[in-house]
Design a protein around this motif. Structure first.
Motif, PDB file in Angstrom:
ATOM      1  N   ALA A  44      -3.277  -4.807  -5.948  1.00  0.00           N
ATOM      2  CA  ALA A  44      -2.433  -5.215  -4.821  1.00  0.00           C
ATOM      3  C   ALA A  44      -1.460  -6.323  -5.204  1.00  0.00           C
ATOM      4  O   ALA A  44      -0.268  -6.271  -4.892  1.00  0.00           O
ATOM      5  N   TRP A  85     -11.297   5.908   2.513  1.00  0.00           N
ATOM      6  CA  TRP A  85     -10.201   5.018   2.900  1.00  0.00           C
ATOM      7  C   TRP A  85      -9.104   5.797   3.605  1.00  0.00           C
ATOM      8  O   TRP A  85      -8.512   5.348   4.559  1.00  0.00           O
ATOM      9  N   ILE A 123      -4.473   5.501  -3.979  1.00  0.00           N
ATOM     10  CA  ILE A 123      -4.696   4.252  -4.706  1.00  0.00           C
ATOM     11  C   ILE A 123      -6.171   4.111  -5.102  1.00  0.00           C
ATOM     12  O   ILE A 123      -6.490   3.774  -6.233  1.00  0.00           O
ATOM     13  N   SER A 124      -7.054   4.401  -4.153  1.00  0.00           N
ATOM     14  CA  SER A 124      -8.467   4.090  -4.399  1.00  0.00           C
ATOM     15  C   SER A 124      -9.257   5.260  -4.983  1.00  0.00           C
ATOM     16  O   SER A 124     -10.348   5.068  -5.500  1.00  0.00           O
ATOM     17  N   TRP A 177      -8.520  -3.082  -3.474  1.00  0.00           N
ATOM     18  CA  TRP A 177      -7.456  -2.671  -4.393  1.00  0.00           C
ATOM     19  C   TRP A 177      -7.103  -3.802  -5.354  1.00  0.00           C
ATOM     20  O   TRP A 177      -6.457  -4.764  -4.973  1.00  0.00           O
ATOM     21  N   LYS A 178      -7.501  -3.624  -6.587  1.00  0.00           N
ATOM     22  CA  LYS A 178      -7.275  -4.693  -7.566  1.00  0.00           C
ATOM     23  C   LYS A 178      -5.791  -4.841  -7.916  1.00  0.00           C
ATOM     24  O   LYS A 178      -5.340  -5.901  -8.336  1.00  0.00           O
ATOM     25  N   PHE A 185      -8.637  -3.522   2.627  1.00  0.00           N
ATOM     26  CA  PHE A 185      -8.264  -2.673   1.492  1.00  0.00           C
ATOM     27  C   PHE A 185      -7.462  -3.469   0.458  1.00  0.00           C
ATOM     28  O   PHE A 185      -7.805  -3.503  -0.725  1.00  0.00           O
ATOM     29  N   ALA A 186      -6.398  -4.125   0.921  1.00  0.00           N
ATOM     30  CA  ALA A 186      -5.539  -4.855  -0.023  1.00  0.00           C
ATOM     31  C   ALA A 186      -6.213  -6.135  -0.510  1.00  0.00           C
ATOM     32  O   ALA A 186      -5.968  -6.597  -1.622  1.00  0.00           O
ATOM     33  N   VAL A 211       0.840  -1.201   0.000  1.00  0.00           N
ATOM     34  CA  VAL A 211       0.000   0.000   0.000  1.00  0.00           C
ATOM     35  C   VAL A 211       0.881   1.259   0.000  1.00  0.00           C
ATOM     36  O   VAL A 211       0.659   2.202  -0.754  1.00  0.00           O
TER      37      VAL A 211
END
Ligand code: PHE
Length: 443
Positions: free
Chosen positions: A404, A87, A81-82, A401-402, A396-397, A66
């Motif tokens: 990751a 988040w 990231i998102s 989060w695709k 999240f991971a 992350v």
């Protein structure tokens, strides 16, 4: 983020040393022995290892990914990231948590410096009442002076930045710690009667385990691996793209576990030889160990070494904890590094003073329901903020989060295992811990 910060990265070796420096700390040498002593000795140690493997390693990898994927602080990396500020807000919890963890971590780190000095000067051995010595120390203003020293050293390291400050400091300290640790372990194991301590620590008796042991083991795995505090997300942002995060995770995991093992091999033989119970609680190493050192030949020397070892291990962790709010504040408010470090350290020092006082002079006011402010902050941060933030990262991971898997860069086989752990095993176990501490489940 300023141009300077953006390019201030760890070297590959420097990162491993810094991450180990963060993981290895008071958790391994101050908390781990008394927790192990209280919750079942060797059987607890085994559980702790299982937790490290099943939850610690996958979450560590997730945090690093992350950080590197978002290249921000412990809150903004998630947003970057998102694309979702929600988040980031969840990530902010770990920023606040690290600030408060540091406020009392600096206090305990200060105690170790005080004891190192007492030991080397021989003053530690002019008494036989170590409980009294510790409580007199707590009831003075001296702990605050030492806390200030810890904050100053930490700030001096951080002010120089990542490669010149954090990395340089850790590259120098960690190898020195290994030498000290080995020396002390050889010495402890050579004491007559040491084996009784070793078998308490390494020969599991599962009848000693309670359901609570499992939960404490998981919490300890989190604390010990510096997880759920944004530390590894923050450090992850300074890791170069070419570095293998899988290999780094493994090195840090193994390094930390070995360190805990060696610390146990120093502490348990030493206290068993001198007939002290390992269930003393937080005062264990400040009360039981000085008594043991005072009775052994060269005790002042070995005692001094032990506390120096502890102090340095604590400061390398302190550096990583304080970097979390420092990275956050400098990005959020656009401050340069020196201004940020000075401001955050000062605030954190001030926040720690009531904690320090709550164990001594201020104990009658700074308490609630029989627990001191110090214990409250430790309890809330270690048992609630850490697992909640850990949960945020795993979810999240694992789900949100695709990218990751690509950032983690594992082989297809390991990716499957990693995602399985992140999606199912880790969240479930962490949830159990939380519900337990929230009083929803009783065992
Ligand atoms: N891992 C450190 C220790 O064992 C403490 C720590 C906790 C550091 C959380 C960073 C974040 O002492």
């Amino acid at each position: 983020m300023s141009e300077h910060r953006r390019n201030d990265r760890f070297s590959s070796f420097g990162f491993i040393m810094s991450a180990i420096g963060s993981a290895v700390g008071l958790g391994n040498m101050w908390k781990f022995p008394y927790v192990t002593g209280t919750y079942g000795g060797a059987a607890f140690f085994l559980l702790f290892m299982v937790c490290l493997l099943l939850v610690g390693l996958p979450v560590l990898l997730a945090e690093l990914a992350v950080g590197r994927g978002g290249r921000g602080n412990a809150a903004s990396s998630l947003t970057k990231i998102s694309g979702n500020k929600g988040w980031g807000a969840l990530g902010f919890l770990s920023v606040a948590g690290s600030f408060f963890i540091m406020s009392f971590y600096g206090v305990v780190a200060g105690w170790t410096l005080h004891y190192a000095l007492l030991s080397f000067t021989g003053k530690l051995f002019r008494t036989s009442d170590y409980t009294g010595l510790f409580s007199n120390f707590m009831n003075s203003l001296t702990p605050i002076g030492w806390q200030l020293v810890v904050m100053l050293v930490t700030a001096l390291v951080l002010i120089r930045g990542v490669s010149e400050g954090i990395e340089r400091f850790n590259k120098f300290i960690i190898p020195a710690l290994v030498v000290l640790l080995l020396l002390l372990a050889f010495h402890a194991l050579s004491l007559e009667g040491a084996m009784e301590g070793v078998s308490f620590f390494l020969k599991p008796d599962f009848s000693k385990l309670t359901a609570e042991s499992a939960l404490v083991a998981l919490g300890q795995a989190f604390f010990s691996m510096s997880l759920g505090m944004g530390t590894m997300v923050t450090y992850g942002a300074y890791v170069q793209k070419s570095q293998s995060l899988g290999a780094a995770t493994l090195s840090v995991g193994v390094g930390n576990a070995l360190y805990a093992l060696l610390a146990g091999l120093i502490i348990f033989p030493t206290i068993f030889v001198f007939g002290i119970a390992p269930t003393e609680g937080p005062g264990l190493i400040f009360v039981a160990l000085p008594a043991a050192f005072s009775a052994m030949p060269w005790g002042a020397f070995f005692g001094g070494l032990f506390f120096v070892l502890l102090a340095f291990a604590a400061i390398t962790s302190a550096v990583s904890i304080l970097e979390v709010p420092v990275a956050y504040a400098s990005e959020r408010f656009g401050w340069n590094r020196p201004t940020t470090v000075v401001t955050v350290s000062l605030l954190c020092f001030i926040a720690g003073v009531p904690s320090a006082l709550s164990l001594g002079i201020g104990s009658s006011v700074l308490e609630l329901g029989g627990k001191s402010l110090f214990d409250w902050i430790d309890f809330v941060c270690s048992n609630i903020v850490l697992p909640v933030s850990g949960l945020v990262i795993t979810l999240f991971a694992g789900y949100a989060w695709k990218g990751a898997a690509a950032e983690a860069g594992l082989t297809a086989f390991w990716i499957k295992i990693w995602l399985f752990m992140l999606r199912f095993v880790a969240p479930l176990l962490v949830l159990l811990v939380l519900l337990y501490y929230a009083g929803v489940i009783r065992i």
